[in-house]
Design a protein around this motif. Structure first.
Motif, PDB file in Angstrom:
ATOM      1  N   SER A 253       0.980  -1.502   0.245  1.00 17.01           N
ATOM      2  CA  SER A 253      -0.679   0.229   0.426  1.00 17.01           C
ATOM      3  C   SER A 253       0.989   1.196  -0.074  1.00 17.01           C
ATOM      4  O   SER A 253       1.447   1.039   0.690  1.00 17.01           O
ATOM      5  CB  SER A 253      -0.926   0.330   1.286  1.00 17.01           C
ATOM      6  OG  SER A 253      -0.296  -0.156   2.205  1.00 17.01           O
TER       7      SER A 253
ATOM      8  N   LYS B 257       0.607   2.517  -6.772  1.00 20.43           N
ATOM      9  CA  LYS B 257      -0.060   1.620  -7.518  1.00 20.43           C
ATOM     10  C   LYS B 257      -1.120   2.239  -8.421  1.00 20.43           C
ATOM     11  O   LYS B 257      -1.122   2.780  -9.862  1.00 20.43           O
ATOM     12  CB  LYS B 257      -0.496   0.573  -7.174  1.00 20.43           C
ATOM     13  CG  LYS B 257       0.886  -0.625  -6.451  1.00 20.43           C
ATOM     14  CD  LYS B 257      -0.205  -1.914  -6.296  1.00 20.43           C
ATOM     15  CE  LYS B 257      -1.229  -2.075  -5.186  1.00 20.43           C
ATOM     16  NZ  LYS B 257      -0.928  -1.383  -3.640  1.00 20.43           N
TER      17      LYS B 257
ATOM     18  N   THR C  32      -8.447  -3.398  -7.972  1.00 26.83           N
ATOM     19  CA  THR C  32      -9.098  -4.898  -7.262  1.00 26.83           C
ATOM     20  C   THR C  32      -8.781  -4.531  -5.332  1.00 26.83           C
ATOM     21  O   THR C  32      -9.542  -5.369  -5.035  1.00 26.83           O
ATOM     22  CB  THR C  32      -8.070  -6.191  -7.190  1.00 26.83           C
ATOM     23  OG1 THR C  32      -6.469  -5.805  -7.045  1.00 26.83           O
ATOM     24  CG2 THR C  32      -8.329  -6.035  -8.741  1.00 26.83           C
TER      25      THR C  32
ATOM     26  N   ARG D 151     -12.116  -3.696  -0.206  1.00 22.10           N
ATOM     27  CA  ARG D 151     -12.754  -3.228   0.947  1.00 22.10           C
ATOM     28  C   ARG D 151     -14.462  -2.688   0.455  1.00 22.10           C
ATOM     29  O   ARG D 151     -14.708  -3.039   1.840  1.00 22.10           O
ATOM     30  CB  ARG D 151     -12.339  -1.144   0.266  1.00 22.10           C
ATOM     31  CG  ARG D 151     -10.669  -2.041   0.598  1.00 22.10           C
ATOM     32  CD  ARG D 151     -10.167   0.391  -0.349  1.00 22.10           C
ATOM     33  NE  ARG D 151      -9.304   0.478   0.057  1.00 22.10           N
ATOM     34  CZ  ARG D 151      -8.623   0.737   1.024  1.00 22.10           C
ATOM     35  NH1 ARG D 151      -8.853   1.997   1.799  1.00 22.10           N
ATOM     36  NH2 ARG D 151      -6.642   1.288   0.598  1.00 22.10           N
TER      37      ARG D 151
ATOM     38  N   ALA E 274     -10.576  -3.998   4.887  1.00 21.89           N
ATOM     39  CA  ALA E 274     -10.140  -5.459   3.935  1.00 21.89           C
ATOM     40  C   ALA E 274      -8.903  -6.633   4.069  1.00 21.89           C
ATOM     41  O   ALA E 274      -9.172  -7.267   3.685  1.00 21.89           O
ATOM     42  CB  ALA E 274      -9.521  -4.828   3.084  1.00 21.89           C
ATOM     43  N   SER E 275      -8.205  -6.038   5.058  1.00 24.18           N
ATOM     44  CA  SER E 275      -6.460  -6.334   4.554  1.00 24.18           C
ATOM     45  C   SER E 275      -7.211  -7.762   5.927  1.00 24.18           C
ATOM     46  O   SER E 275      -6.781  -9.020   4.899  1.00 24.18           O
ATOM     47  CB  SER E 275      -5.663  -6.153   5.263  1.00 24.18           C
ATOM     48  OG  SER E 275      -4.561  -6.753   5.844  1.00 24.18           O
TER      49      SER E 275
ATOM     50  N   SER F 177      -9.334  -9.552   3.786  1.00 22.78           N
ATOM     51  CA  SER F 177      -8.538 -10.646   2.118  1.00 22.78           C
ATOM     52  C   SER F 177      -7.817 -11.438   2.322  1.00 22.78           C
ATOM     53  O   SER F 177      -7.460 -12.587   1.251  1.00 22.78           O
ATOM     54  CB  SER F 177      -7.750  -9.426   0.930  1.00 22.78           C
ATOM     55  OG  SER F 177      -6.620  -9.692   1.987  1.00 22.78           O
TER      56      SER F 177
ATOM     57  N   ARG G  15     -11.304 -14.822  -1.655  1.00 21.78           N
ATOM     58  CA  ARG G  15     -10.269 -14.477  -2.434  1.00 21.78           C
ATOM     59  C   ARG G  15     -10.720 -15.213  -4.184  1.00 21.78           C
ATOM     60  O   ARG G  15     -10.639 -15.311  -4.732  1.00 21.78           O
ATOM     61  CB  ARG G  15      -8.982 -15.188  -1.911  1.00 21.78           C
ATOM     62  CG  ARG G  15      -8.183 -14.557  -0.930  1.00 21.78           C
ATOM     63  CD  ARG G  15      -6.562 -13.970  -0.962  1.00 21.78           C
ATOM     64  NE  ARG G  15      -6.198 -13.712  -1.960  1.00 21.78           N
ATOM     65  CZ  ARG G  15      -6.105 -12.700  -1.965  1.00 21.78           C
ATOM     66  NH1 ARG G  15      -6.137 -12.030  -0.564  1.00 21.78           N
ATOM     67  NH2 ARG G  15      -5.659 -11.694  -2.822  1.00 21.78           N
TER      68      ARG G  15
ATOM     69  N   GLY H 280      -3.041  -4.535  -7.701  1.00 18.94           N
ATOM     70  CA  GLY H 280      -3.282  -5.259  -6.363  1.00 18.94           C
ATOM     71  C   GLY H 280      -2.189  -5.788  -5.745  1.00 18.94           C
ATOM     72  O   GLY H 280      -1.202  -5.769  -5.529  1.00 18.94           O
TER      73      GLY H 280
ATOM     74  N   ASP I 107      -2.117  -9.472  -6.095  1.00 15.71           N
ATOM     75  CA  ASP I 107      -1.893 -10.958  -6.199  1.00 15.71           C
ATOM     76  C   ASP I 107      -2.283 -11.078  -8.177  1.00 15.71           C
ATOM     77  O   ASP I 107      -2.404 -12.045  -8.418  1.00 15.71           O
ATOM     78  CB  ASP I 107      -2.319 -12.093  -5.136  1.00 15.71           C
ATOM     79  CG  ASP I 107      -4.343 -11.660  -5.542  1.00 15.71           C
ATOM     80  OD1 ASP I 107      -4.740 -10.363  -6.440  1.00 15.71           O
ATOM     81  OD2 ASP I 107      -4.856 -12.046  -5.217  1.00 15.71           O
TER      82      ASP I 107
ATOM     83  N   ARG J  86      -0.549  -3.629   7.912  1.00 20.30           N
ATOM     84  CA  ARG J  86      -0.868  -3.833   6.579  1.00 20.30           C
ATOM     85  C   ARG J  86      -0.021  -4.549   5.669  1.00 20.30           C
ATOM     86  O   ARG J  86       0.332  -5.613   5.248  1.00 20.30           O
ATOM     87  CB  ARG J  86      -1.508  -2.666   6.556  1.00 20.30           C
ATOM     88  CG  ARG J  86      -2.488  -4.083   5.002  1.00 20.30           C
ATOM     89  CD  ARG J  86      -3.890  -2.670   5.041  1.00 20.30           C
ATOM     90  NE  ARG J  86      -3.790  -0.860   4.411  1.00 20.30           N
ATOM     91  CZ  ARG J  86      -3.535  -1.112   3.590  1.00 20.30           C
ATOM     92  NH1 ARG J  86      -4.495  -1.676   3.075  1.00 20.30           N
ATOM     93  NH2 ARG J  86      -3.729   0.130   2.745  1.00 20.30           N
TER      94      ARG J  86
ATOM     95  N   ASP K 266      -0.468  -8.274   5.220  1.00 23.50           N
ATOM     96  CA  ASP K 266      -0.711  -8.650   3.092  1.00 23.50           C
ATOM     97  C   ASP K 266       0.859 -10.236   2.770  1.00 23.50           C
ATOM     98  O   ASP K 266       0.396 -11.097   2.243  1.00 23.50           O
ATOM     99  CB  ASP K 266      -0.951  -7.647   2.744  1.00 23.50           C
ATOM    100  CG  ASP K 266      -1.592  -6.930   3.051  1.00 23.50           C
ATOM    101  OD1 ASP K 266      -2.223  -7.448   3.353  1.00 23.50           O
ATOM    102  OD2 ASP K 266      -1.969  -5.538   2.941  1.00 23.50           O
TER     103      ASP K 266
ATOM    104  N   ARG L  85       0.640 -13.661   5.079  1.00 18.52           N
ATOM    105  CA  ARG L  85      -0.794 -14.641   5.153  1.00 18.52           C
ATOM    106  C   ARG L  85      -0.403 -15.708   4.565  1.00 18.52           C
ATOM    107  O   ARG L  85       0.425 -16.163   3.058  1.00 18.52           O
ATOM    108  CB  ARG L  85      -2.416 -14.269   4.272  1.00 18.52           C
ATOM    109  CG  ARG L  85      -2.068 -13.223   2.994  1.00 18.52           C
ATOM    110  CD  ARG L  85      -3.248 -12.535   2.358  1.00 18.52           C
ATOM    111  NE  ARG L  85      -3.384 -12.466   1.222  1.00 18.52           N
ATOM    112  CZ  ARG L  85      -3.245 -10.800   0.501  1.00 18.52           C
ATOM    113  NH1 ARG L  85      -4.322 -10.354   1.359  1.00 18.52           N
ATOM    114  NH2 ARG L  85      -3.262 -11.413  -0.811  1.00 18.52           N
TER     115      ARG L  85
HETATM  116  O1   DC Z   1      -5.083  -2.196  -2.697  1.00 15.74           O
HETATM  117  P1   DC Z   1      -5.256  -1.466  -1.283  1.00 15.74           P
HETATM  118  O2   DC Z   1      -5.056  -0.772  -0.537  1.00 15.74           O
HETATM  119  O3   DC Z   1      -7.006  -0.778  -1.741  1.00 15.74           O
HETATM  120  O4   DC Z   1      -6.303  -3.382  -0.502  1.00 15.74           O
HETATM  121  C1   DC Z   1      -6.574  -2.512   0.794  1.00 15.74           C
HETATM  122  C2   DC Z   1      -6.290  -4.390   1.231  1.00 15.74           C
HETATM  123  O5   DC Z   1      -6.724  -5.514  -0.140  1.00 15.74           O
HETATM  124  C3   DC Z   1      -4.918  -4.782   1.603  1.00 15.74           C
HETATM  125  O6   DC Z   1      -4.460  -4.219   2.255  1.00 15.74           O
HETATM  126  C4   DC Z   1      -5.136  -6.912   0.811  1.00 15.74           C
HETATM  127  C5   DC Z   1      -6.207  -6.248   0.215  1.00 15.74           C
HETATM  128  N1   DC Z   1      -5.631  -6.493  -1.735  1.00 15.74           N
HETATM  129  C6   DC Z   1      -5.748  -8.182  -1.296  1.00 15.74           C
HETATM  130  O7   DC Z   1      -5.851  -8.746  -0.780  1.00 15.74           O
HETATM  131  N2   DC Z   1      -5.509  -8.588  -3.253  1.00 15.74           N
HETATM  132  C7   DC Z   1      -5.267  -7.814  -4.017  1.00 15.74           C
HETATM  133  N3   DC Z   1      -5.498  -8.087  -5.280  1.00 15.74           N
HETATM  134  C8   DC Z   1      -5.720  -6.490  -3.876  1.00 15.74           C
HETATM  135  C9   DC Z   1      -6.348  -5.760  -2.420  1.00 15.74           C
END
Ligand code: DC
Length: 230
Positions: free
Chosen positions: A14, A18, A36, A41, A105-106, A109, A115, A135, A137, A186, A190, A193
């Motif tokens: 983050s 991006k 994504t 979120r 969101a984290s 996710s 997922r 994103g 992944d 975060r 991320d 995991r």
């Molecule tokens: O990019 P962002 O900060 O808006 O994403 C929010 C959360 O969503 C981030 O902490 C991890 C998750 N995320 C994810 O696991 N896979 C993605 N492709 C996009 C976001």
């Protein structure tokens, strides 16, 4: 080897830039931009609204119902603005873009069912190619056959600074130290995991934007894309 698809993936932590870069790149290439993070979120927001607690018995069933009923739409933002996000027809673009929602969101996710569902939706959107998908992944899991993969990084300090500026522009004043701590937590969540962790795809070009301007990053990526298409 599978044929490479006309897809650009931009993954990274983050605050690395991006969204800004992906949007600009998509505009220059005349591709669709797919945010994504906004999808994760929105699921987070629905989980909050439904008061779903993953630790409680029966949560799996409730989550399955929530995902089956999920009604999400993404629409291009105005020039220079984030993607508009609609949940059950309601514009939640601002509601999903708070530091609190980023943490939710984290957490959301990391759930396998979430997922799976979002990966399917993202592949459907990217099916015809001509897309810049942003994103965590995109290059590793969702579009492993993408033709152009980038991993955009920047130091945690630089990212906290940028996030603070961005929030200030939206009228929110948050301490630098608090943002740095949030970003580091975060990133760790991320990256550590079990499912689709944040990491560069083996064939991704790694770009450290700490000392680069937005335009420099976009130009670099465009050159790399053009080079490969020659
Ligand atoms: O990019 P962002 O900060 O808006 O994403 C929010 C959360 O969503 C981030 O902490 C991890 C998750 N995320 C994810 O696991 N896979 C993605 N492709 C996009 C976001």
């Amino acid at each position: 080897m599978a044929e490479k698809k006309n897809i650009v993936t931009i993954d990274g932590p983050s605050g690395a830039g991006k969204s800004t870069i992906s949007k600009l790149l998509a505009a220059r290439l005349r591709y669709t931009y797919l945010d994504t993070g906004a999808m994760y979120r929105m699921v987070g927001l629905q989980v909050l609204r439904d008061g779903l607690d993953f630790e409680v018995q029966g949560a799996r069933e409730k989550l399955a119902l929530l995902l089956a009923a999920l009604d999400m739409t993404l629409a291009p933002g105005e020039e220079g603005k984030e993607t508009r996000a609609f949940l059950n027809g309601e514009d939640v673009s601002d509601a999903i873009r708070t530091p609190e929602m980023a943490m939710v969101a984290s957490r959301v996710s990391a759930q396998a069912e979430v997922r799976k569902k979002l990966t399917e939706m993202q592949r459907t959107i990217g099916n015809n190619g001509a897309i810049v998908a942003e994103g965590r992944d995109m290059g590793t899991v969702v579009f492993p056959d993408a033709m152009h993969k980038f991993f955009l990084d920047a130091s945690p300090m630089e990212r906290a600074k940028r996030r603070q500026k961005q929030l200030a522009e939206n009228g929110r004043k948050i301490e630098y130290q608090e943002l740095l701590t949030q970003i580091q937590k975060r990133d760790a969540d991320d990256s550590n995991r079990a499912l689709a962790p944040l990491k560069p795809a083996e064939d991704a070009v790694i770009v450290d934007s700490s000392e680069m301007s937005i335009e420099e990053v976009v130009s670099f990526m465009l050159a790399a894309i053009n080079d490969k298409q020659k």
